[in-house]
Write an enzyme that holds these catalytic residues in place. Structure first.
Site, short mmCIF file in Angstrom:
data_model
loop_
_atom_site.label_atom_id
_atom_site.label_comp_id
_atom_site.label_asym_id
_atom_site.label_seq_id
_atom_site.Cartn_x
_atom_site.Cartn_y
_atom_site.Cartn_z
CE1 TYR A 173 5.35 38.98 -40.00
CE2 TYR A 173 2.97 38.92 -40.23
CZ TYR A 173 4.21 38.30 -40.35
OH TYR A 173 4.28 37.01 -40.83
N GLY A 176 4.35 46.14 -43.40
CA GLY A 176 5.71 45.80 -43.87
C GLY A 176 5.65 44.77 -44.98
CE LYS A 177 6.35 38.88 -43.76
NZ LYS A 177 7.37 37.97 -44.26
N GLY A 235 -12.57 34.44 -28.26
CA GLY A 235 -12.42 33.00 -28.49
C GLY A 235 -13.20 32.51 -29.70
CD GLN A 237 -10.09 35.02 -31.04
OE1 GLN A 237 -11.23 34.95 -30.59
NE2 GLN A 237 -9.04 35.19 -30.25
CG ASP A 299 -6.76 38.52 -32.63
OD1 ASP A 299 -5.83 38.13 -33.34
OD2 ASP A 299 -7.59 37.76 -32.10
NE ARG A 301 -13.69 41.89 -36.38
CZ ARG A 301 -14.39 42.95 -36.74
NH1 ARG A 301 -15.52 43.25 -36.12
NH2 ARG A 301 -13.98 43.71 -37.74
CD GLN A 302 -14.69 36.82 -41.23
OE1 GLN A 302 -15.47 35.89 -41.08
NE2 GLN A 302 -14.98 37.88 -41.98
#
Ligand SMILES: NC(=O)c1ccc[n+]([C@@H]2O[C@H](COP(=O)([O-])OP(=O)(O)OC[C@H]3O[C@@H](n4cnc5c(N)ncnc54)[C@H](O)[C@@H]3O)[C@@H](O)[C@H]2O)c1
Ligand SMILES: O=C(O)[C@H]1O[C@H](OP(=O)(O)OP(=O)(O)OC[C@H]2O[C@@H](n3ccc(=O)[nH]c3=O)[C@H](O)[C@@H]2O)[C@H](O)[C@@H](O)[C@@H]1O
Length: 343
Positions: A173, A176-177, A235, A237, A299, A301-302
């Protein structure tokens, strides 16, 4: 000549628009293609474009994450057309503008078939650029804040090149973008195509799939079903959430303006996932439990957009605050889940 991200552009003129645009006696409607128009943002964009009686809207969608239901009020309308089409295949139609949104957006869906996701971003964008080139159309790509990866500068400005894992599970993703953005600028410099690139930050609102997997839809559905709100660890993030009507307004301004972008479009209000869960709990179901669950790899973080450019170049800034947008989405989810307010 468009300005902003295209400082190295050659003076090559754009391909001519359709001769219909210069017709003296009959000014045809503006024909607008929306790829991915059966999805969440796309269907709201279609609603807005259809408000203008001079627009004809054509949606091309393969219904992977979208649904005809999102467009049911337009099916049969004389200015509207719906085509079942996968953008990884060429599309031969005559249009003046292309909003290119087709791509699964929820991490659960884009990771489901990563090879297809990258084909959608790369081959799909190539096909839409090829179409734009043949018919002289202006094309807008909905890119993403994920091009900044797990950002090392905060808030993110458009000049930041990002911190992206090229071989991770999110790469189909975010890389890809990034390639899609590259293709847009190469077609612009090499063929003079009129391009617009929006870097969208987390957007929420009515019509998101109930089991979409993204955090706002998860929390609202969980709160309405009395299921615990699943905060993924740690939590702390952060994300910045933009209401969909603000997003659509920003996309249309970008398409109609003179700037190529890339331009961040998002709401700079920043929340940790724990804060988001607490807001949903307070507003929707004060009895619901909040639990911590395992997270997924890479994921970010900010995440918070710097929207100085959108303000200056588009005269745009978001109007809907998170605490005003959540209840609007709650109403839609209650209707679809059959959970009345006074339960
Ligand atoms: N919603 C967000 O927070 C967000 C953030 C950043 C970027 N974006 C971008 O905005 C666009 C729309 O996102 P959304 O939230 O509405 O997602 P969505 O999943 O609801 O909509 C995507 C649409 O594209 C269609 N689609 C997927 N692959 C296709 C293909 N190969 N051919 C034709 N159609 C295809 C789907 O069926 C769906 O209707 C996407 O490009 C996404 O990357 C969204
Ligand atoms: O705005 C963007 O640029 C990108 O944002 C999202 O990606 P992401 O921010 O990871 O979206 P979510 O899946 O909604 O996750 C947001 C945060 O919520 C957390 N989360 C998610 C789901 C959940 O049940 N609980 C939870 O705490 C995740 O760990 C993450 O930290 C979108 O899904 C992408 O399409 C989009 O391009």
């Amino acid at each position: 000549m468009a300005t902003n991200g295209d400082q190295q552009a050659t003076p090559k003129p754009p391909p001519s628009p359709s001769p219909l645009r210069n017709a003296k006696f009959f000014q045809a409607n503006m024909r607008i293609l929306v790829t991915g128009g059966a999805g969440f943002i796309g269907s709201h964009l279609v609603d807005k474009l259809m408000e203008n009686e001079k627009n004809e809207v054509i949606v091309a969608d393969n219904y992977f994450t979208g649904s005809k239901d999102n467009l049911k009020k337009w099916i049969g309308h004389p200015r509207f057309e719906l085509i079942r089409h996968d953008v990884t295949e060429p599309l031969l139609i005559e249009v003046d503008q292309i909003y290119h949104l087709a791509c699964p957006a929820s991490p659960i869906f884009y990771k489901y078939n990563p090879v297809k996701t990258i084909k959608t971003n790369v081959i799909g964008t190539l096909n839409m650029l090829g179409l734009a080139k043949r018919v002289g159309a202006r094309i807008l790509l909905t890119s993403t804040s994920e091009v900044y990866g797990d950002p090392l500068i905060h808030p993110q400005t458009e000049s930041y090149w990002g911190n992206v894992n090229p071989i991770g599970v999110r790469s189909c993703y975010d890389e890809g973008k990034r390639v899609a953005e590259t293709l847009m600028f190469d077609y612009h410099r090499q063929h003079g195509i009129e391009i617009r690139i929006a870097r969208i930050f987390n957007t929420y609102g009515p019509r998101m799939n109930i089991d979409d997997g993204r955090v706002v839809s998860n929390f609202i559905a969980q709160a309405l079903r009395d299921d615990p709100l699943t905060v993924q660890a740690p939590g702390t993030q952060t994300r910045s959430f933009c209401y969909v009507s603000d997003m659509v307004d920003g996309l249309i301004r970008l398409m109609q303006g003179d700037n190529t972008g890339p331009i961040n479009i998002g709401n700079p209000g920043e929340f940790t996932m724990i804060e988001l869960a607490e807001n949903v709990k307070e507003l929707i179901n004060p009895k619901v439990e909040i639990i911590m669950v395992e997270n997924t790899p890479d994921d970010p973080r900010q995440r918070k957009p710097d929207i100085t450019k959108a303000k200056e170049l588009l005269g745009w800034e978001p109007k809907v605050k998170l605490r005003d947008g959540l209840p609007l989405m709650e109403d839609d989810f209650r209707t679809r889940l059959g959970v009345p307010k006074n339960k």
